[in-house]
Design a protein around this motif. Structure first.
Motif, mmCIF file in Angstrom:
data_model
loop_
_atom_site.group_PDB
_atom_site.id
_atom_site.type_symbol
_atom_site.label_atom_id
_atom_site.label_comp_id
_atom_site.label_asym_id
_atom_site.label_seq_id
_atom_site.Cartn_x
_atom_site.Cartn_y
_atom_site.Cartn_z
ATOM 1 N N ASP A 1 0.798 -1.125 -0.132
ATOM 2 C CA ASP A 1 -0.020 0.099 -0.181
ATOM 3 C C ASP A 1 0.985 1.285 0.037
ATOM 4 O OD1 ASP A 1 -2.138 1.791 -0.028
ATOM 5 O OD2 ASP A 1 -2.641 1.263 2.318
ATOM 6 N N THR A 2 1.547 1.442 -1.054
ATOM 7 C CA THR A 2 2.432 2.820 -1.224
ATOM 8 C C THR A 2 1.878 3.712 -2.349
ATOM 9 O OG1 THR A 2 3.515 1.514 -2.912
ATOM 10 C CG2 THR A 2 4.349 1.291 -1.033
ATOM 11 N N SER A 3 0.450 3.461 -2.462
ATOM 12 C CA SER A 3 -0.227 4.545 -3.311
ATOM 13 C C SER A 3 -0.158 6.041 -2.703
ATOM 14 C CB SER A 3 -1.670 4.176 -3.674
ATOM 15 O OG SER A 3 -2.478 4.217 -2.564
ATOM 16 N N GLN A 4 0.048 6.990 -3.522
ATOM 17 C CA GLN A 4 0.261 8.271 -3.156
ATOM 18 C C GLN A 4 -1.204 8.865 -3.570
ATOM 19 O OE1 GLN A 4 3.551 10.044 -4.895
ATOM 20 N NE2 GLN A 4 5.009 8.762 -3.797
ATOM 21 N N GLY A 5 -1.563 9.873 -2.923
ATOM 22 C CA GLY A 5 -2.949 10.542 -2.996
ATOM 23 C C GLY A 5 -2.579 11.609 -4.102
ATOM 24 N N PRO A 6 -3.654 12.252 -4.612
ATOM 25 C CA PRO A 6 -3.550 13.099 -5.947
ATOM 26 C C PRO A 6 -2.839 14.646 -5.096
ATOM 27 C CG PRO A 6 -5.805 13.058 -4.964
ATOM 28 C CD PRO A 6 -4.926 12.017 -4.220
ATOM 29 N N PRO A 7 -1.998 14.984 -5.926
ATOM 30 C CA PRO A 7 -1.268 16.452 -5.506
ATOM 31 C C PRO A 7 -2.222 17.439 -5.065
ATOM 32 C CG PRO A 7 -1.252 16.203 -7.827
ATOM 33 C CD PRO A 7 -1.813 14.972 -7.351
ATOM 34 N N ILE B 1 13.481 -9.356 -5.941
ATOM 35 C CA ILE B 1 13.192 -8.381 -7.198
ATOM 36 C C ILE B 1 14.261 -7.499 -7.686
ATOM 37 C CG2 ILE B 1 11.334 -6.757 -8.519
ATOM 38 C CD1 ILE B 1 9.457 -7.986 -6.362
ATOM 39 N N GLU B 2 14.573 -7.440 -8.778
ATOM 40 C CA GLU B 2 15.940 -6.429 -9.311
ATOM 41 C C GLU B 2 15.485 -6.317 -10.929
ATOM 42 O OE1 GLU B 2 19.042 -9.744 -9.962
ATOM 43 O OE2 GLU B 2 19.416 -8.349 -8.692
ATOM 44 N N GLY B 3 16.140 -5.051 -11.287
ATOM 45 C CA GLY B 3 16.146 -4.859 -12.673
ATOM 46 C C GLY B 3 16.404 -3.164 -12.915
ATOM 47 N N ARG B 4 15.961 -2.736 -13.894
ATOM 48 C CA ARG B 4 16.325 -1.324 -14.264
ATOM 49 C C ARG B 4 15.039 -0.644 -14.648
ATOM 50 N NH1 ARG B 4 21.173 0.051 -18.264
ATOM 51 N NH2 ARG B 4 22.315 -0.723 -16.374
ATOM 52 N N VAL B 5 14.705 0.488 -14.012
ATOM 53 C CA VAL B 5 13.838 1.194 -14.599
ATOM 54 C C VAL B 5 13.811 2.428 -15.259
ATOM 55 C CG1 VAL B 5 11.790 2.405 -13.337
ATOM 56 C CG2 VAL B 5 12.402 0.397 -12.180
ATOM 57 N N THR C 1 8.740 4.766 -18.068
ATOM 58 C CA THR C 1 8.408 4.453 -19.654
ATOM 59 C C THR C 1 8.668 2.911 -19.786
ATOM 60 O OG1 THR C 1 10.709 5.190 -20.010
ATOM 61 C CG2 THR C 1 8.904 6.793 -20.379
ATOM 62 N N ARG C 2 9.758 2.339 -18.856
ATOM 63 C CA ARG C 2 9.976 1.184 -18.690
ATOM 64 C C ARG C 2 10.107 0.479 -17.403
ATOM 65 N NH1 ARG C 2 11.436 -2.712 -22.853
ATOM 66 N NH2 ARG C 2 12.614 -4.638 -22.020
ATOM 67 N N GLY C 3 9.274 -0.297 -16.673
ATOM 68 C CA GLY C 3 9.216 -0.517 -15.174
ATOM 69 C C GLY C 3 9.699 -2.124 -15.069
ATOM 70 N N VAL C 4 9.883 -2.256 -13.857
ATOM 71 C CA VAL C 4 10.240 -3.607 -13.393
ATOM 72 C C VAL C 4 8.957 -4.195 -12.326
ATOM 73 C CG1 VAL C 4 11.495 -5.259 -12.178
ATOM 74 C CG2 VAL C 4 12.531 -3.539 -13.554
ATOM 75 N N HIS C 5 8.744 -3.477 -11.478
ATOM 76 C CA HIS C 5 7.853 -3.709 -10.446
ATOM 77 C C HIS C 5 7.171 -2.610 -9.710
ATOM 78 C CE1 HIS C 5 6.087 -5.335 -6.524
ATOM 79 N NE2 HIS C 5 5.799 -6.397 -7.259
ATOM 80 N N LYS C 6 6.065 -2.437 -9.176
ATOM 81 C CA LYS C 6 5.459 -1.341 -8.650
ATOM 82 C C LYS C 6 6.297 -0.710 -7.601
ATOM 83 C CE LYS C 6 1.438 0.432 -6.447
ATOM 84 N NZ LYS C 6 -0.176 0.198 -6.106
ATOM 85 N N LEU C 7 6.909 -1.544 -6.632
ATOM 86 C CA LEU C 7 7.898 -0.930 -5.728
ATOM 87 C C LEU C 7 8.849 -0.195 -6.347
ATOM 88 C CD1 LEU C 7 7.489 -3.730 -3.027
ATOM 89 C CD2 LEU C 7 6.281 -1.467 -2.977
ATOM 90 N N LEU C 8 9.471 -0.814 -7.358
ATOM 91 C CA LEU C 8 10.919 -0.378 -7.889
ATOM 92 C C LEU C 8 10.574 0.873 -8.538
ATOM 93 C CD1 LEU C 8 12.768 -3.476 -8.856
ATOM 94 C CD2 LEU C 8 12.842 -2.443 -6.543
ATOM 95 N N ILE D 1 10.976 6.563 -9.376
ATOM 96 C CA ILE D 1 10.395 8.134 -9.440
ATOM 97 C C ILE D 1 10.774 9.056 -8.278
ATOM 98 C CG2 ILE D 1 8.371 9.484 -9.573
ATOM 99 C CD1 ILE D 1 7.132 7.276 -11.191
ATOM 100 N N ARG D 2 10.756 8.457 -7.093
ATOM 101 C CA ARG D 2 11.059 9.269 -6.070
ATOM 102 C C ARG D 2 12.723 9.868 -6.056
ATOM 103 N NH1 ARG D 2 13.741 9.682 -1.694
ATOM 104 N NH2 ARG D 2 14.804 7.835 -2.034
ATOM 105 N N ALA D 3 13.398 8.748 -6.393
ATOM 106 C CA ALA D 3 14.923 9.193 -6.345
ATOM 107 C C ALA D 3 15.168 10.534 -7.505
ATOM 108 C CB ALA D 3 15.713 7.804 -6.934
ATOM 109 N N VAL D 4 14.267 10.182 -8.608
ATOM 110 C CA VAL D 4 14.685 11.349 -9.678
ATOM 111 C C VAL D 4 14.098 12.528 -9.238
ATOM 112 C CG1 VAL D 4 13.933 11.724 -12.132
ATOM 113 C CG2 VAL D 4 14.828 9.415 -11.497
ATOM 114 N N LYS D 5 13.131 12.629 -8.469
ATOM 115 C CA LYS D 5 12.387 13.961 -8.047
ATOM 116 C C LYS D 5 13.592 14.573 -6.997
ATOM 117 C CE LYS D 5 7.430 12.981 -8.149
ATOM 118 N NZ LYS D 5 6.224 12.774 -7.262
#
Length: 220
Positions: A104-110, A155-159, A177-184, A189-193
């Protein structure tokens, strides 16, 4: 005593006759000579060798065909490692692990922006001076926090995250644009921000530029 010639001895009277006879004889000789030459010309034959007939073949003018232009080159594919993606595996987790809470890591609307809407500026894809990530990819990877649930699940990979760098060097509208798993994906996205860029410039003026960066998740 004067001597008189007889009429038989007087030849002067016969001169015209003899002159006429001489002329007739001379003309006869000339005629015979000319007629003899004509006969020789008629009998004279020249045998010409037969010449080889050379047939000239009509050479058709060839037309140079105009080659069509080569097809455009395909876009260069982005290198993506063949990482094994583990999904939907039956993993024996600890009883104390709350799966619902981890997922349950969904974020609410801004929150709505009460300020006035600014005019949308053009977003460039290619500019004269591209944005530069301060600290490089090492700074981005250093910001990544591996989700505990993904660690235990292996779970590992490149997002790959696409975003826009604004005129101040901040990250806007990041999306996977190319994901692996919802958590990753969410962690990428958080790290890029959190990253800061040197703004891109077009004709010496800072502009918005669209970019894409990879975030790697690999277990040791």
């Amino acid at each position: 005593m004067s001597v008189r010639k007889t009429e038989e001895a007087n030849l002067r009277e016969e001169y015209p006759v003899w002159i006429q006879l001489g002329l007739v004889v001379a003309l006869s000789i000339l005629l015979i000579g000319f007629s003899w030459d004509l006969q020789n010309q008629q009998q004279f034959k020249v045998d010409l060798e037969e010449q080889d007939v050379v047939e000239m073949e009509e050479v058709q003018q060839t037309k140079q065909e105009v080659k069509p232009p080569p097809p455009p080159k395909p876009p260069v594919p982005m290198e993506v490692p063949n990482d094994e993606i583990i999904e939907d595996q039956n993993v024996d987790f600890d009883a104390s692990l709350d799966l619902d809470e981890s997922l349950d890591t969904s974020q609410g609307p801004p929150p709505p922006d009460d300020g006035e809407e600014e005019e949308e500026q053009e977003v460039f894809v290619v500019v004269e001076d591209s944005p530069e990530l301060i600290g490089g990819l090492a700074a981005l990877q250093g910001e990544v926090q591996y989700p505990e649930f993904a660690k235990k699940a292996g779970i590992e990979g490149r997002v790959f995250v696409q975003f826009v760098v604004d005129e101040d060097g901040n990250v806007q509208n990041p999306k996977v644009t190319r994901g692996v798993h919802k958590l990753l994906n969410e962690e990428a996205i958080r790290a890029v921000k959190q990253q800061k860029f040197k703004p891109g410039k077009q004709r010496g003026k800072p502009v918005k530029v669209q970019m894409s960066l990879p975030v790697t998740f690999r277990l040791k």
